[in-house]
Design an enzyme around this catalytic site. Structure first.
Site, PDB file in Angstrom:
ATOM      1  N   ARG A 120       0.840  -1.210   0.000  1.00 25.60           N
ATOM      2  CA  ARG A 120       0.000   0.000   0.000  1.00 25.60           C
ATOM      3  C   ARG A 120       0.870   1.254   0.000  1.00 25.60           C
ATOM      4  O   ARG A 120       0.567   2.229  -0.705  1.00 25.60           O
ATOM      5  CB  ARG A 120      -0.921  -0.003   1.218  1.00 25.60           C
ATOM      6  CG  ARG A 120      -1.719   1.288   1.352  1.00 25.60           C
ATOM      7  CD  ARG A 120      -2.684   1.271   2.518  1.00 25.60           C
ATOM      8  NE  ARG A 120      -3.397   2.535   2.603  1.00 25.60           N
ATOM      9  CZ  ARG A 120      -4.396   2.774   3.445  1.00 25.60           C
ATOM     10  NH1 ARG A 120      -4.795   1.828   4.275  1.00 25.60           N
ATOM     11  NH2 ARG A 120      -4.995   3.946   3.472  1.00 25.60           N
ATOM     12  N   TYR A 145     -15.407   9.361  -1.012  1.00 25.35           N
ATOM     13  CA  TYR A 145     -14.334   9.188  -1.998  1.00 25.35           C
ATOM     14  C   TYR A 145     -14.527  10.047  -3.242  1.00 25.35           C
ATOM     15  O   TYR A 145     -13.583  10.234  -4.007  1.00 25.35           O
ATOM     16  CB  TYR A 145     -14.224   7.712  -2.401  1.00 25.35           C
ATOM     17  CG  TYR A 145     -13.567   6.855  -1.347  1.00 25.35           C
ATOM     18  CD1 TYR A 145     -12.187   6.673  -1.328  1.00 25.35           C
ATOM     19  CD2 TYR A 145     -14.316   6.228  -0.366  1.00 25.35           C
ATOM     20  CE1 TYR A 145     -11.580   5.895  -0.366  1.00 25.35           C
ATOM     21  CE2 TYR A 145     -13.724   5.448   0.605  1.00 25.35           C
ATOM     22  CZ  TYR A 145     -12.354   5.281   0.610  1.00 25.35           C
ATOM     23  OH  TYR A 145     -11.759   4.516   1.569  1.00 25.35           O
ATOM     24  N   ASN A 161     -10.326  -5.043  -0.615  1.00 26.43           N
ATOM     25  CA  ASN A 161     -10.372  -3.923  -1.562  1.00 26.43           C
ATOM     26  C   ASN A 161      -9.456  -4.154  -2.763  1.00 26.43           C
ATOM     27  O   ASN A 161      -8.494  -4.908  -2.662  1.00 26.43           O
ATOM     28  CB  ASN A 161      -9.961  -2.630  -0.850  1.00 26.43           C
ATOM     29  CG  ASN A 161     -11.141  -1.947  -0.182  1.00 26.43           C
ATOM     30  OD1 ASN A 161     -12.246  -1.970  -0.695  1.00 26.43           O
ATOM     31  ND2 ASN A 161     -10.897  -1.347   0.975  1.00 26.43           N
ATOM     32  N   HIS A 208     -16.898   2.730  -3.651  1.00 27.53           N
ATOM     33  CA  HIS A 208     -16.152   3.971  -3.458  1.00 27.53           C
ATOM     34  C   HIS A 208     -16.465   5.009  -4.542  1.00 27.53           C
ATOM     35  O   HIS A 208     -15.705   5.955  -4.750  1.00 27.53           O
ATOM     36  CB  HIS A 208     -14.627   3.722  -3.399  1.00 27.53           C
ATOM     37  CG  HIS A 208     -14.206   3.035  -2.139  1.00 27.53           C
ATOM     38  ND1 HIS A 208     -12.890   2.795  -1.820  1.00 27.53           N
ATOM     39  CD2 HIS A 208     -14.938   2.513  -1.110  1.00 27.53           C
ATOM     40  CE1 HIS A 208     -12.815   2.159  -0.650  1.00 27.53           C
ATOM     41  NE2 HIS A 208     -14.050   1.986  -0.216  1.00 27.53           N
ATOM     42  N   CYS A 244     -18.706  -2.870   1.909  1.00 22.70           N
ATOM     43  CA  CYS A 244     -17.928  -1.663   2.169  1.00 22.70           C
ATOM     44  C   CYS A 244     -18.528  -0.959   3.378  1.00 22.70           C
ATOM     45  O   CYS A 244     -19.743  -1.025   3.603  1.00 22.70           O
ATOM     46  CB  CYS A 244     -17.973  -0.746   0.948  1.00 22.70           C
ATOM     47  SG  CYS A 244     -17.007   0.772   1.138  1.00 22.70           S
TER      48      CYS A 244
END
Length: 463
Positions: free
Chosen positions: A97, A256, A151, A203, A173
């Site tokens: 990440r 988002y 995700n 998102h 989510c």
């Protein structure tokens, strides 16, 4: 599925979210009697699995229920005869990440976990693994439900259903839950006083709200968003949406959407953190280390409050509620990623969308939204095209499709710089992208290297 008790398997069981998962199942045990619980992880996650597994067992031991938590690194051992499989893993762990965030920022573009170049690369690493899990499930637990909150949840769920052929799958989510918990407070009413309808992609959804008399209160919530807590997740920098845009849409965008509607402001903030305290992944790494120190406490047998700082709180509780709704055929309304089946006519019927659905014994039954207006329709179709290219690239290792996904993505500057970013990220993630092996070797032979010093350091450490 055995009504005398069910077997649940969680892949990515060493996650810091697992205590919330345990809390959710303990709370629902009278409706959802668990026969066996298995937590699965990989060799790199062995230490965390042991720590969180011991804590999970302490939580059950502190409850009135006699449930044994099994820990294993052998996925096949765990999956045999499972009734429900939940997935919450991260290929490459948090260091991947951090690469997803830092490399785009080093090129002056957004670095974010599920949006932009970072979201595409998370999907490229994750989709081949989830499809391997699906193949194991076909052999070992062909009747199980797969509840995914790995995700990018929408793309992963579409890969499972559309390309893996596993129809008994629902993606989850926590973002809609945050909205549905906070917005009633903004109007000084109770959660059960409002009726929600969500539509879009994971998102990338919008929602509208009515009260129980049928009166639309969407604009009342929009007005309150500028003075009150609107439930923006902890991992998203909060800057106000342009009110005139929301007044025109008469819809509430998800948190988002700031990365798209307020791209300049979000990029500036992200770059400040990149050059300062570190990206969100670097911050989360510290938070997670603190959580695991807490989890080592032999007296801790409940979910600690610090877990809410992690940004994904309520994910696990949503998984428990979804499993409960399927097992007991409850017909509960939930916001999930599921096959479109006409709920959004602006997208193909076999696309996976994130919409309000009723969760029954046969899975998710999506609620029809109807056509979107021009602006929302345009965004939605571009984002779905980007997702489709990403999914196909993840499965095939087609470099051209990965480049198409980059050029479609609104967070990525087009042209040669997009290709340079793609090439650099391919080299940085070589270990987890075997489908691109030949292309990565070619790139390295042509001198492609990673420029960000912190990412270089991670790679030198073997990450």
């Amino acid at each position: 599925m055995q009504k005398e008790g069910i077997k649940i398997v969680t892949i990515g069981g060493g996650s810091s979210y697992t205590p919330e998962l345990m809390e959710g199942f303990i709370k629902r045990y009278e409706e959802l009697p668990i026969r066996e619980f298995w937590l699965v992880d990989i060799e790199e996650g062995k230490e965390k699995l042991a720590i969180v597994g011991e804590m999970a067992q302490r939580m059950w031991d502190a409850s009135p229920y006699d449930v044994k938590v099994h820990l294993t690194l052998d996925r096949k051992e765990a999956l045999k005869d499972a009734d429900f499989v939940t997935t919450q893993f991260r290929v490459g762990l948090l260091n991947a990440r951090i690469k997803d965030e830092r490399i785009p920022f080093s090129h002056g573009m957004l670095g974010q976990e599920t949006n932009g170049a970072g979201g595409i690369f998370k999907a490229l690493r994750t989709i081949p693994v989830i499809l391997d899990i699906v193949e194991d499930m076909k052999e070992l637990c062909p009747n199980a439900w797969l509840i995914n909150f790995t995700n990018p949840s929408g793309m992963v769920t579409e890969a499972i259903i559309k390309h893996g052929g596993w129809k008994k799958c629902i993606g989850l989510c926590n973002v809609p839950i945050n909205s549905m918990m906070k917005e009633p407070e903004m109007l000084e009413v109770k959660e059960e006083d409002l009726i929600y309808q969500f539509a879009g992609l994971n998102h990338f959804h919008w929602h509208k709200v009515t009260d129980r008399s049928g009166k639309d209160v969407t604009m009342d919530i929009i007005d309150a968003m500028y003075t009150k807590d609107d439930g923006t997740p902890a991992n998203i920098f909060k800057v106000n949406f342009l009110k005139e845009q929301l007044e025109q849409m008469k819809l509430i965008p998800c948190g988002y959407h700031r990365y798209y509607y307020l791209q300049d402001e979000m990029l500036k903030h992200g770059l400040e953190e990149y050059h300062g305290i570190g990206t969100r992944g670097e911050q989360v790494k510290k938070t997670e280390a603190e959580l695991f120190e807490l989890y080592k406490d032999k007296d801790l047998n409940y979910k600690p409050e610090q877990l809410t700082q992690r940004g994904g709180t309520y994910y696990s509780d949503a998984a428990c509620e979804c499993i409960n709704a399927i097992y007991n055929d409850k017909g509960l309304p939930m916001v999930v990623s599921t096959q479109n089946n006409g709920s959004l006519p602006d997208l193909p019927s076999d696309s996976v969308v994130e919409v309000t659905s009723y969760i029954t014994g046969k899975g998710a039954m999506p609620v029809a939204w109807g056509p979107l207006d021009s602006a929302e329709k345009g965004w939605l179709q571009v984002m779905k095209a980007m997702e489709e290219c990403t999914i196909k690239a993840a499965i095939t290792g087609d470099y051209g499709l990965a480049l198409q996904a980059f050029l479609l993505n609104p967070q990525i500057i087009g042209g040669k710089v997009a290709q340079e970013l793609l090439d650099e990220m391919l080299v940085a993630h070589e270990r987890y992208l075997p489908q691109f092996k030949e292309k990565i070797q070619e790139l390295k032979a042509n001198g492609v290297t990673v420029k960000d010093e912190k990412v270089q350091a991670l790679m030198e450490q073997g990450y």
